[in-house]
Design a protein around this motif. Sequence first.
Motif, PDB file in Angstrom:
ATOM      1  N   THR A 140      13.968   4.458  48.868  1.00  0.00           N
ATOM      2  CA  THR A 140      14.751   4.849  50.041  1.00  0.00           C
ATOM      3  C   THR A 140      14.567   6.323  50.361  1.00  0.00           C
ATOM      4  O   THR A 140      14.424   6.706  51.523  1.00  0.00           O
ATOM      5  CB  THR A 140      16.245   4.531  49.810  1.00  0.00           C
ATOM      6  OG1 THR A 140      16.378   3.114  49.614  1.00  0.00           O
ATOM      7  CG2 THR A 140      17.104   4.971  50.980  1.00  0.00           C
ATOM      8  N   ARG A 196      11.155   6.775  51.903  1.00  0.00           N
ATOM      9  CA  ARG A 196      11.167   6.204  53.259  1.00  0.00           C
ATOM     10  C   ARG A 196      11.836   7.173  54.239  1.00  0.00           C
ATOM     11  O   ARG A 196      11.308   7.447  55.320  1.00  0.00           O
ATOM     12  CB  ARG A 196      11.899   4.858  53.252  1.00  0.00           C
ATOM     13  CG  ARG A 196      11.879   4.119  54.574  1.00  0.00           C
ATOM     14  CD  ARG A 196      12.621   2.784  54.470  1.00  0.00           C
ATOM     15  NE  ARG A 196      12.146   1.945  53.387  1.00  0.00           N
ATOM     16  CZ  ARG A 196      11.061   1.174  53.438  1.00  0.00           C
ATOM     17  NH1 ARG A 196      10.332   1.147  54.535  1.00  0.00           N
ATOM     18  NH2 ARG A 196      10.718   0.423  52.407  1.00  0.00           N
ATOM     19  N   ARG A 197      12.980   7.719  53.863  1.00  0.00           N
ATOM     20  CA  ARG A 197      13.700   8.656  54.744  1.00  0.00           C
ATOM     21  C   ARG A 197      12.961   9.978  54.902  1.00  0.00           C
ATOM     22  O   ARG A 197      12.968  10.580  55.960  1.00  0.00           O
ATOM     23  CB  ARG A 197      15.107   8.880  54.215  1.00  0.00           C
ATOM     24  CG  ARG A 197      15.992   7.670  54.392  1.00  0.00           C
ATOM     25  CD  ARG A 197      17.383   7.919  53.908  1.00  0.00           C
ATOM     26  NE  ARG A 197      18.204   6.744  54.127  1.00  0.00           N
ATOM     27  CZ  ARG A 197      19.307   6.475  53.456  1.00  0.00           C
ATOM     28  NH1 ARG A 197      19.735   7.315  52.530  1.00  0.00           N
ATOM     29  NH2 ARG A 197      19.993   5.388  53.718  1.00  0.00           N
ATOM     30  N   LYS A 245       2.718   7.300  61.213  1.00  0.00           N
ATOM     31  CA  LYS A 245       3.612   6.197  60.841  1.00  0.00           C
ATOM     32  C   LYS A 245       2.868   4.993  60.255  1.00  0.00           C
ATOM     33  O   LYS A 245       3.397   4.291  59.408  1.00  0.00           O
ATOM     34  CB  LYS A 245       4.464   5.793  62.034  1.00  0.00           C
ATOM     35  CG  LYS A 245       5.395   6.916  62.461  1.00  0.00           C
ATOM     36  CD  LYS A 245       6.450   6.446  63.416  1.00  0.00           C
ATOM     37  CE  LYS A 245       7.309   7.582  63.905  1.00  0.00           C
ATOM     38  NZ  LYS A 245       7.957   8.369  62.907  1.00  0.00           N
ATOM     39  N   LEU A 297       9.705  10.336  54.841  1.00  0.00           N
ATOM     40  CA  LEU A 297       8.583  10.098  55.745  1.00  0.00           C
ATOM     41  C   LEU A 297       9.037   9.887  57.189  1.00  0.00           C
ATOM     42  O   LEU A 297       8.472  10.466  58.114  1.00  0.00           O
ATOM     43  CB  LEU A 297       7.777   8.877  55.284  1.00  0.00           C
ATOM     44  CG  LEU A 297       7.022   9.030  53.966  1.00  0.00           C
ATOM     45  CD1 LEU A 297       6.495   7.673  53.494  1.00  0.00           C
ATOM     46  CD2 LEU A 297       5.904  10.045  54.097  1.00  0.00           C
ATOM     47  N   ALA A 298      10.050   9.059  57.377  1.00  0.00           N
ATOM     48  CA  ALA A 298      10.455   8.665  58.724  1.00  0.00           C
ATOM     49  C   ALA A 298      11.361   9.675  59.425  1.00  0.00           C
ATOM     50  O   ALA A 298      11.253   9.869  60.636  1.00  0.00           O
ATOM     51  CB  ALA A 298      11.153   7.304  58.675  1.00  0.00           C
ATOM     52  N   GLU A 299      12.236  10.298  58.649  1.00  0.00           N
ATOM     53  CA  GLU A 299      13.257  11.145  59.270  1.00  0.00           C
ATOM     54  C   GLU A 299      13.200  12.601  58.840  1.00  0.00           C
ATOM     55  O   GLU A 299      13.974  13.422  59.329  1.00  0.00           O
ATOM     56  CB  GLU A 299      14.639  10.557  58.961  1.00  0.00           C
ATOM     57  CG  GLU A 299      14.779   9.129  59.487  1.00  0.00           C
ATOM     58  CD  GLU A 299      15.938   8.381  58.849  1.00  0.00           C
ATOM     59  OE1 GLU A 299      16.882   9.037  58.357  1.00  0.00           O
ATOM     60  OE2 GLU A 299      15.879   7.144  58.843  1.00  0.00           O
ATOM     61  N   ARG A 315       3.835  12.341  57.507  1.00  0.00           N
ATOM     62  CA  ARG A 315       5.009  12.027  58.334  1.00  0.00           C
ATOM     63  C   ARG A 315       4.650  11.598  59.747  1.00  0.00           C
ATOM     64  O   ARG A 315       5.160  10.588  60.224  1.00  0.00           O
ATOM     65  CB  ARG A 315       5.975  13.215  58.377  1.00  0.00           C
ATOM     66  CG  ARG A 315       6.768  13.395  57.131  1.00  0.00           C
ATOM     67  CD  ARG A 315       7.659  14.611  57.301  1.00  0.00           C
ATOM     68  NE  ARG A 315       8.502  14.804  56.154  1.00  0.00           N
ATOM     69  CZ  ARG A 315       9.038  15.966  55.842  1.00  0.00           C
ATOM     70  NH1 ARG A 315       8.837  17.033  56.591  1.00  0.00           N
ATOM     71  NH2 ARG A 315       9.803  16.068  54.782  1.00  0.00           N
ATOM     72  N   HIS A 338       2.792   5.091  56.440  1.00  0.00           N
ATOM     73  CA  HIS A 338       4.026   5.028  55.662  1.00  0.00           C
ATOM     74  C   HIS A 338       4.088   3.780  54.790  1.00  0.00           C
ATOM     75  O   HIS A 338       4.504   3.844  53.628  1.00  0.00           O
ATOM     76  CB  HIS A 338       5.248   5.091  56.576  1.00  0.00           C
ATOM     77  CG  HIS A 338       5.387   6.389  57.290  1.00  0.00           C
ATOM     78  ND1 HIS A 338       6.510   6.699  58.040  1.00  0.00           N
ATOM     79  CD2 HIS A 338       4.580   7.476  57.385  1.00  0.00           C
ATOM     80  CE1 HIS A 338       6.364   7.899  58.567  1.00  0.00           C
ATOM     81  NE2 HIS A 338       5.194   8.395  58.192  1.00  0.00           N
ATOM     82  N   SER A 390       0.883  -4.283  52.808  1.00  0.00           N
ATOM     83  CA  SER A 390       1.137  -3.610  54.079  1.00  0.00           C
ATOM     84  C   SER A 390       0.593  -4.466  55.210  1.00  0.00           C
ATOM     85  O   SER A 390      -0.608  -4.753  55.246  1.00  0.00           O
ATOM     86  CB  SER A 390       0.459  -2.241  54.106  1.00  0.00           C
ATOM     87  OG  SER A 390       0.480  -1.732  55.429  1.00  0.00           O
TER      88      SER A 390
END
Length: 145
Positions: free
Chosen positions: A90, A93-94, A119, A96-98, A116, A122, A34
Motif C-alpha cells: 500500500t 502504491r501510494r 503509470k 507511486l500514484a499519489e 511516478r 506501476h 501485470s
Amino acid sequence: MSEPLYNTRILRLAAEIPHFGRLDEPMGTARKVSPVCGSRVDADVDLDDEGRISRFAQEVRACALGQASSSLLGARVVGMSAAELRSAETALRRFLAEGDALPANWSELEIFAPARPHKARHASLLLAFEAAAAAAESAAANRAA
C-alpha cells in the motif's frame, strides 16, 4: 531535468534477485501478472509459528523495474507477516500514484520515484509485493483450515 527511469542501481538490483526460484511444497503460493505489460511474479512461502515468513522463493519474469522491486523485497521479506507485506504494498502504491512519503523502514523504494509519471510501470513495480502478500495470506489460510 528529471531522473532517468532506469539507472545503474536499478539495473544492479534487477540482476541480483534474492531467493530466486521456487520452494518444494510451500505452505502458500501466489502468482501475480501485470495486465499492462505481462510481467509475472510467482511467490512461495512457508510461515513460522508466529505467522511470519520463514522461507521464501520468487520466480520473476518482469522488466528491470519489476526485477529491481523483487530484489528489494527479497532482501528483507523473511521475518515479515502478511499484514506487514500488505502495508508495504500500500505504501509503495501510494508513493507511486499519489506521491505520498514512504515509511522510514522502506526508504530504499525511493529509487522508483522516476517511475511516478509512468503509470504503465506501476503494476510491474507492485507485483512482488502483491505476490508475496498473497502467498503469505494463502499460507495462513491453509494453516487455519
